[in-house]
Motif scaffolding. Sequence first.
Motif, mmCIF file in Angstrom:
data_model
loop_
_atom_site.group_PDB
_atom_site.id
_atom_site.type_symbol
_atom_site.label_atom_id
_atom_site.label_comp_id
_atom_site.label_asym_id
_atom_site.label_seq_id
_atom_site.Cartn_x
_atom_site.Cartn_y
_atom_site.Cartn_z
ATOM 1 N N ARG A 208 0.851 -1.194 0.000
ATOM 2 C CA ARG A 208 0.000 0.000 0.000
ATOM 3 C C ARG A 208 0.885 1.243 0.000
ATOM 4 O O ARG A 208 1.648 1.471 0.940
ATOM 5 C CB ARG A 208 -0.897 -0.023 1.245
ATOM 6 N N ASN A 210 1.049 5.026 0.428
ATOM 7 C CA ASN A 210 0.223 6.071 1.060
ATOM 8 C C ASN A 210 0.808 7.428 0.730
ATOM 9 O O ASN A 210 2.007 7.647 0.927
ATOM 10 C CB ASN A 210 0.255 5.943 2.588
ATOM 11 N N TYR A 212 0.345 11.533 1.407
ATOM 12 C CA TYR A 212 -0.306 12.538 2.244
ATOM 13 C C TYR A 212 0.049 13.919 1.705
ATOM 14 O O TYR A 212 1.166 14.398 1.900
ATOM 15 C CB TYR A 212 0.169 12.419 3.692
ATOM 16 N N HIS A 284 -2.218 3.064 15.844
ATOM 17 C CA HIS A 284 -1.339 4.104 15.309
ATOM 18 C C HIS A 284 -2.137 5.040 14.411
ATOM 19 O O HIS A 284 -3.251 4.726 14.017
ATOM 20 C CB HIS A 284 -0.131 3.494 14.586
ATOM 21 N N ARG A 294 4.008 13.884 2.271
ATOM 22 C CA ARG A 294 4.686 12.707 2.830
ATOM 23 C C ARG A 294 4.234 11.482 2.062
ATOM 24 O O ARG A 294 3.103 11.425 1.581
ATOM 25 C CB ARG A 294 4.307 12.579 4.309
ATOM 26 N N SER A 296 4.547 7.029 2.185
ATOM 27 C CA SER A 296 5.049 5.832 2.860
ATOM 28 C C SER A 296 4.581 4.606 2.083
ATOM 29 O O SER A 296 3.657 4.694 1.279
ATOM 30 C CB SER A 296 4.540 5.776 4.303
HETATM 31 O O1 LIG Z 1 2.079 6.280 6.611
HETATM 32 C C1 LIG Z 1 2.385 5.712 7.655
HETATM 33 O O2 LIG Z 1 3.385 6.024 8.298
HETATM 34 C C2 LIG Z 1 1.520 4.610 8.218
HETATM 35 C C3 LIG Z 1 0.464 4.107 7.308
HETATM 36 C C4 LIG Z 1 -0.391 3.036 7.939
HETATM 37 O O3 LIG Z 1 -0.590 2.991 9.130
HETATM 38 C C5 LIG Z 1 -0.981 1.999 7.096
HETATM 39 O O4 LIG Z 1 -0.805 2.034 5.856
HETATM 40 O O5 LIG Z 1 -1.630 1.085 7.663
#
Ligand SMILES: O=C(O)CCC(=O)C(=O)O
Length: 350
Positions: A208, A210, A212, A284, A294, A296
């Motif tokens: 995934r 992500n 932001y 979290h 950002r 991830s």
């Molecule tokens: O972007 C992040 O640091 C965490 C993302 C997250 O918690 C997830 O994809 O489940």
Amino acid sequence: MDIVSLSKGVPEMAINGDEPPPPPYVFNKQSIFGSIDVSPPYGPFPVIDISLFSPPSSSADVHNELEKLRSALISARCFQVIGHGISSSFLDKVRELGKQFFELPMEEKQKYARPTNQVEGYGSNMIVSENQVLDWSDRLSLSVFPEDTRNFHYWPQNPSGFREMLNEYAKEVKSVEQTLYKAIAKSLNLEENSFLKMVGERAPVRARFNFYPRCSRPDLVLGVKPHSDTGGITILLQDKDVEGLQVRIDGNWFKIAIIPDALVINLGDQMQIMSNGIFKSPLHRVVTNPEKLRMSVAVVSEAEVDKEIGAVDELVNEERPRLYKNVKNFGAVVYESYQKEQIALDTITA
Ligand SMILES: O=C(O)CCC(=O)C(=O)O
Ligand SMILES: [Fe+2]
């Protein structure tokens, strides 16, 4: 604007600058998880060197690192790993190509759009209830294992090299995941394949990405709302420069530091079930940033859908009775409980 059209356009809103976030994104300050603190203290999250789990480490080194791992999982709930063997330059490439995808024009990204009520593809929030607060993020979610479940029509052809990168990254992360499942078992004095056998050889693994966008009001809006991951192990590649991930320990939020080349590890609910609650999946969340975007990449593994998972026998005894019922297709349990605003694990207590 209705919720569904809003849910397609986080980046567009962000590009327009500093307008206040639309109401569906505003997080209720009265939430049981506390208000948004953009910069809480750093948490006590240890760094584990997983190269020590392979030869030629001495048995004393292995023992010490396993003990560090066990105590990290029990008290800090979350940790970072180094010594995984993935090169720094390749991790940069993963981040770079990921960002380039999200920066493409919407029309191009929509070629990989996630169909409503499906997990795979490009999109933002999956809308499951009218009152849902939306996350300030866009995602690209792709099935990477078993290999014959890859749906290449969702794998971006643009930016070029993305598919090759993901193929390579998935292999590397899978090897880290296998090392961790074995080490976690050994840290509990279990046979090293105890968890791997339960999740099955065809355990689904998803990547995934992500994204932001920057957000003018980090005090009001979350990148991702508080949640626990629902699978076995999540391996997260953080942004190189921008912090944002926070983990909750004993009612307090702590932020995760950026450590060059380290991967962040969270256990999911399925690991909590299999370890009979010895290890807990941490809550979290991700906060937004007013100046910088950002990105991830989370790689999430879960048990085969048809396989029943439950506490490993050796972890159930008189002092520690079975906490959860055995369960198949935990993903469906999660989906149903989410709609009823219940916590999935609470619905399967023994
Ligand atoms: O972007 C992040 O640091 C965490 C993302 C997250 O918690 C997830 O994809 O489940
Ligand atoms: Fe997560």
